[in-house]
Scaffold this motif. Structure first.
Motif, PDB file in Angstrom:
ATOM      1  N   LEU A  45     -15.469   3.039  -3.713  1.00  0.00           N
ATOM      2  CA  LEU A  45     -14.512   1.995  -4.065  1.00  0.00           C
ATOM      3  C   LEU A  45     -13.942   1.308  -2.822  1.00  0.00           C
ATOM      4  CD1 LEU A  45     -13.161   0.730  -6.554  1.00  0.00           C
ATOM      5  CD2 LEU A  45     -11.367   2.445  -6.337  1.00  0.00           C
ATOM      6  N   TYR A  46     -13.693   2.078  -1.778  1.00  0.00           N
ATOM      7  CA  TYR A  46     -13.074   1.561  -0.558  1.00  0.00           C
ATOM      8  C   TYR A  46     -14.094   1.306   0.552  1.00  0.00           C
ATOM      9  CZ  TYR A  46      -8.378   2.676  -2.333  1.00  0.00           C
ATOM     10  OH  TYR A  46      -7.203   2.719  -3.055  1.00  0.00           O
TER      11      TYR A  46
ATOM     12  N   ALA B 155     -13.540   7.488  -4.247  1.00  0.00           N
ATOM     13  CA  ALA B 155     -12.842   6.562  -3.339  1.00  0.00           C
ATOM     14  C   ALA B 155     -13.760   6.023  -2.258  1.00  0.00           C
ATOM     15  CB  ALA B 155     -11.628   7.250  -2.713  1.00  0.00           C
TER      16      ALA B 155
ATOM     17  N   ARG C 180      -3.544   2.388  -7.988  1.00  0.00           N
ATOM     18  CA  ARG C 180      -4.686   2.485  -7.084  1.00  0.00           C
ATOM     19  C   ARG C 180      -5.285   1.111  -6.807  1.00  0.00           C
ATOM     20  NH1 ARG C 180      -8.976   4.396  -9.949  1.00  0.00           N
ATOM     21  NH2 ARG C 180      -9.004   2.207 -10.520  1.00  0.00           N
ATOM     22  N   ASP C 181      -5.376   0.280  -7.837  1.00  0.00           N
ATOM     23  CA  ASP C 181      -5.916  -1.074  -7.652  1.00  0.00           C
ATOM     24  C   ASP C 181      -5.024  -1.906  -6.734  1.00  0.00           C
ATOM     25  OD1 ASP C 181      -7.970  -0.331  -9.344  1.00  0.00           O
ATOM     26  OD2 ASP C 181      -7.175  -1.418 -11.085  1.00  0.00           O
TER      27      ASP C 181
ATOM     28  N   LEU D 180      -7.727   8.820   2.295  1.00  0.00           N
ATOM     29  CA  LEU D 180      -8.456   8.760   1.026  1.00  0.00           C
ATOM     30  C   LEU D 180      -9.111  10.101   0.698  1.00  0.00           C
ATOM     31  CD1 LEU D 180     -10.102   5.241   1.307  1.00  0.00           C
ATOM     32  CD2 LEU D 180      -8.146   5.891  -0.109  1.00  0.00           C
TER      33      LEU D 180
ATOM     34  N   LEU E  10      -5.714  -0.609  -3.233  1.00  0.00           N
ATOM     35  CA  LEU E  10      -6.993  -1.127  -2.737  1.00  0.00           C
ATOM     36  C   LEU E  10      -6.861  -2.575  -2.289  1.00  0.00           C
ATOM     37  CD1 LEU E  10     -10.024  -0.932  -2.213  1.00  0.00           C
ATOM     38  CD2 LEU E  10     -10.384  -1.369  -4.664  1.00  0.00           C
TER      39      LEU E  10
ATOM     40  N   ARG F 156      -7.209  -3.889   1.616  1.00  0.00           N
ATOM     41  CA  ARG F 156      -8.198  -4.928   1.944  1.00  0.00           C
ATOM     42  C   ARG F 156      -7.563  -6.036   2.785  1.00  0.00           C
ATOM     43  NH1 ARG F 156     -11.416  -4.844  -3.762  1.00  0.00           N
ATOM     44  NH2 ARG F 156     -13.108  -3.486  -3.040  1.00  0.00           N
TER      45      ARG F 156
ATOM     46  N   SER G  81       0.835  -1.201   0.000  1.00  0.00           N
ATOM     47  CA  SER G  81       0.000   0.000   0.000  1.00  0.00           C
ATOM     48  C   SER G  81       0.872   1.254   0.000  1.00  0.00           C
ATOM     49  CB  SER G  81      -0.989   0.008   1.171  1.00  0.00           C
ATOM     50  OG  SER G  81      -0.365   0.277   2.386  1.00  0.00           O
TER      51      SER G  81
END
Length: 106
Positions: free
Chosen positions: A88-89, A85, A49-50, A70, A53, A57, A17
């Motif tokens: 998405l998060y 975000a 970014r992926d 974020l 994420l 997680r 991350s």
């Protein structure tokens, strides 16, 4: 261009991350100086970014700190990398992080 120049496999999720955040910052900075009309830098930002994420997680950082990170990134983001975000998060933010994100946005 679907891979970052540095392999992220084999790194601990927290390191991934941080590496992804660093890559996002560096690519965004470089985009100020180069022509990205072909979209390659944008693709690198999305890929980083992926990776970020997926890493968060796994790590499950403290939700209020994640919400602040974020939110700050989305507000400073010139290239849409962290646009949306909060949605998405959402699974990582949980109820506490989502509430904090909403508080920051108002």
């Amino acid at each position: 261009m679907t891979a970052l120049p540095v392999s992220h496999r084999g790194l601990a999720p927290a390191s991934r991350s941080k590496l992804a955040e660093h890559a996002i910052d560096r690519v965004a900075g470089a985009m100020e100086e180069i022509d990205d009309s072909d979209g390659h830098c944008g693709m690198l930002l999305d890929r980083a970014r992926d990776i970020h994420l997926a890493a968060v997680r796994e790590v499950r950082p403290e939700p209020i700190r994640l919400a602040h990170n974020l939110f700050a990134r989305e507000m400073a983001d010139e290239y849409g990398t962290f646009e949306g975000a909060v949605a998405l998060y959402a699974d990582v933010l949980g109820e506490v992080g989502l509430a904090e994100y909403r508080r920051l946005a108002t």
